[in-house]
Design a protein around this motif. Structure first.
Motif, PDB file in Angstrom:
ATOM      1  N   GLY A 146       3.218  -7.696  -3.629  1.00 13.93           N
ATOM      2  CA  GLY A 146       2.776  -8.031  -2.274  1.00 13.93           C
ATOM      3  C   GLY A 146       1.453  -7.377  -1.922  1.00 13.93           C
ATOM      4  O   GLY A 146       0.590  -7.995  -1.270  1.00 13.93           O
ATOM      5  N   ILE A 147       1.252  -6.119  -2.330  1.00 18.16           N
ATOM      6  CA  ILE A 147      -0.022  -5.438  -2.060  1.00 18.16           C
ATOM      7  C   ILE A 147      -1.162  -6.122  -2.808  1.00 18.16           C
ATOM      8  O   ILE A 147      -2.273  -6.281  -2.279  1.00 18.16           O
ATOM      9  N   ILE A 160     -13.517  -6.694   5.499  1.00 20.66           N
ATOM     10  CA  ILE A 160     -12.378  -5.798   5.312  1.00 20.66           C
ATOM     11  C   ILE A 160     -12.304  -4.846   6.497  1.00 20.66           C
ATOM     12  O   ILE A 160     -13.243  -4.078   6.752  1.00 20.66           O
ATOM     13  N   THR A 161     -11.210  -4.919   7.214  1.00 18.67           N
ATOM     14  CA  THR A 161     -10.945  -4.012   8.322  1.00 18.67           C
ATOM     15  C   THR A 161      -9.538  -3.437   8.169  1.00 18.67           C
ATOM     16  O   THR A 161      -8.723  -3.926   7.386  1.00 18.67           O
ATOM     17  N   ILE A 162      -9.269  -2.403   8.962  1.00 20.86           N
ATOM     18  CA  ILE A 162      -7.951  -1.769   8.904  1.00 20.86           C
ATOM     19  C   ILE A 162      -6.860  -2.739   9.344  1.00 20.86           C
ATOM     20  O   ILE A 162      -5.760  -2.770   8.780  1.00 20.86           O
ATOM     21  N   ASP A 163      -7.157  -3.544  10.336  1.00 23.85           N
ATOM     22  CA  ASP A 163      -6.154  -4.483  10.829  1.00 23.85           C
ATOM     23  C   ASP A 163      -5.784  -5.514   9.765  1.00 23.85           C
ATOM     24  O   ASP A 163      -4.619  -5.898   9.641  1.00 23.85           O
ATOM     25  N   PRO A 168      -0.605  -6.781   5.969  1.00 21.45           N
ATOM     26  CA  PRO A 168       0.000  -7.243   4.707  1.00 21.45           C
ATOM     27  C   PRO A 168       0.564  -6.118   3.845  1.00 21.45           C
ATOM     28  O   PRO A 168       1.607  -6.287   3.207  1.00 21.45           O
ATOM     29  N   VAL A 169      -0.120  -4.972   3.829  1.00 20.00           N
ATOM     30  CA  VAL A 169       0.399  -3.857   3.025  1.00 20.00           C
ATOM     31  C   VAL A 169       1.707  -3.338   3.611  1.00 20.00           C
ATOM     32  O   VAL A 169       2.658  -3.009   2.882  1.00 20.00           O
ATOM     33  N   GLY A 170       1.791  -3.253   4.926  1.00 24.71           N
ATOM     34  CA  GLY A 170       3.040  -2.825   5.556  1.00 24.71           C
ATOM     35  C   GLY A 170       4.182  -3.783   5.277  1.00 24.71           C
ATOM     36  O   GLY A 170       5.324  -3.356   5.058  1.00 24.71           O
ATOM     37  N   GLU A 171       3.890  -5.082   5.271  1.00 26.80           N
ATOM     38  CA  GLU A 171       4.926  -6.053   4.933  1.00 26.80           C
ATOM     39  C   GLU A 171       5.377  -5.905   3.484  1.00 26.80           C
ATOM     40  O   GLU A 171       6.559  -6.074   3.165  1.00 26.80           O
ATOM     41  N   ALA A 177      11.482  -0.205   0.646  1.00 26.18           N
ATOM     42  CA  ALA A 177      12.558   0.280   1.510  1.00 26.18           C
ATOM     43  C   ALA A 177      13.859  -0.471   1.242  1.00 26.18           C
ATOM     44  O   ALA A 177      14.952   0.126   1.237  1.00 26.18           O
ATOM     45  N   ALA A 178      13.756  -1.773   0.996  1.00 31.42           N
ATOM     46  CA  ALA A 178      14.960  -2.551   0.702  1.00 31.42           C
ATOM     47  C   ALA A 178      15.593  -2.113  -0.613  1.00 31.42           C
ATOM     48  O   ALA A 178      16.825  -2.014  -0.730  1.00 31.42           O
TER      49      ALA A 178
END
Length: 262
Positions: A146-147, A160-163, A168-171, A177-178
């Motif tokens: 995913g990353i 490229i911005t932090i937002d 996508p990285v958080g998703e 975690a799963a």
């Protein structure tokens, strides 16, 4: 971020990893619930069955008593095997299975019965160990994939911005975690059930050893020497006529057919 949005954003690899983790979680929880019930019943039944066995006046009555206490057939197979050897000693036809002393035959049948009982108690342990060891790596695979796709999409956008990166990285990190959420209960259950299995196995092995000594001490003396002589007589070939063509003692050559009364 809801689950439906995350599922739609993922590709085939991410969705496959999620389905594998879901299957692992369902399978491990089914085994955990089933083995939790089995271990509780087994711990109580083994203690009650051993106490009821030693309070019985005879081996046959003890076997009948255990039928009402042993709900999962943990102690009763050992008693059945010992009772079968004790009641049919010297009666069964001579074979390799019945050869040897009573002590050897008791050891063999009790070992087989004990292995069968322990095999049923240990069912599911391999699944829990497999889920606990592989689920984090399956989740990590989904995260890395995913990353990679998230960074590729951000790089293709040109800005490229932090937002753009954090979402996508958080998703993608949800997969890690799963994987941990699936693995942790499986590992804990594996360790707890392994400890309970060790106690039950020690109790059953001790009972089998005491049962073997009881049957040997109460058996007739001639049963302890085995039936190897009968086995050797059963497989010994019949004696043929003497070599050299000599006639039997006290007789003559056999007459030809039709010469009787001639």
């Amino acid at each position: 971020m809801d689950a439906l949005h995350w599922w739609r954003q993922g590709d085939a690899v991410t969705q496959s990893a999620a389905l594998v983790l879901l299957a692992m979680s369902v399978a491990s929880w089914v085994v955990i619930v089933w083995k939790l019930r089995l271990m509780r019943r087994a711990s109580a039944d083994v203690a009650r069955c051993t106490a009821a066995f030693w309070q019985a006046p005879s081996l046959l009555l003890a076997q009948q008593r255990l039928q009402s206490f042993d709900r999962d057939a943990l102690v009763l197979p050992l008693v059945d095997a010992a009772n079968l050897i004790a009641n049919h000693d010297g009666v069964t036809p001579p074979t390799l299975a019945t050869a040897g002393s009573l002590s050897q035959r008791l050891t063999r049948v009790l070992r087989d019965a004990l292995h069968d009982v322990l095999g049923r108690l240990q069912f599911g342990q391999v699944l829990l160990a497999t889920v606990g060891s592989t689920a984090p790596f399956v989740g990590l695979l989904g995260t890395v994939w995913g990353i990679y796709h998230a960074l590729t999409a951000v790089a293709g956008a040109g800005q490229i911005t932090i937002d753009r990166v954090s979402g996508p990285v958080g998703e993608a990190l949800v997969m890690t975690a799963a994987g941990l959420a699936v693995a942790i209960p499986a590992v804990l259950a594996y360790n707890v059930f392994g400890r309970l299995l060790g106690r039950i196995e020690a109790d059953l092995e001790g009972f089998a050893r005491d049962l073997r000594e009881l049957v040997i001490d109460t058996a007739p003396v001639q049963s302890l020497t085995g039936t190897t002589a009968g086995l050797s007589n059963a497989i010994r070939p019949a004696a043929g006529p003497p070599q050299g063509g000599s006639a039997p003692l006290g007789g003559s050559e056999p007459r030809a057919a039709g010469s009787v009364g001639a």
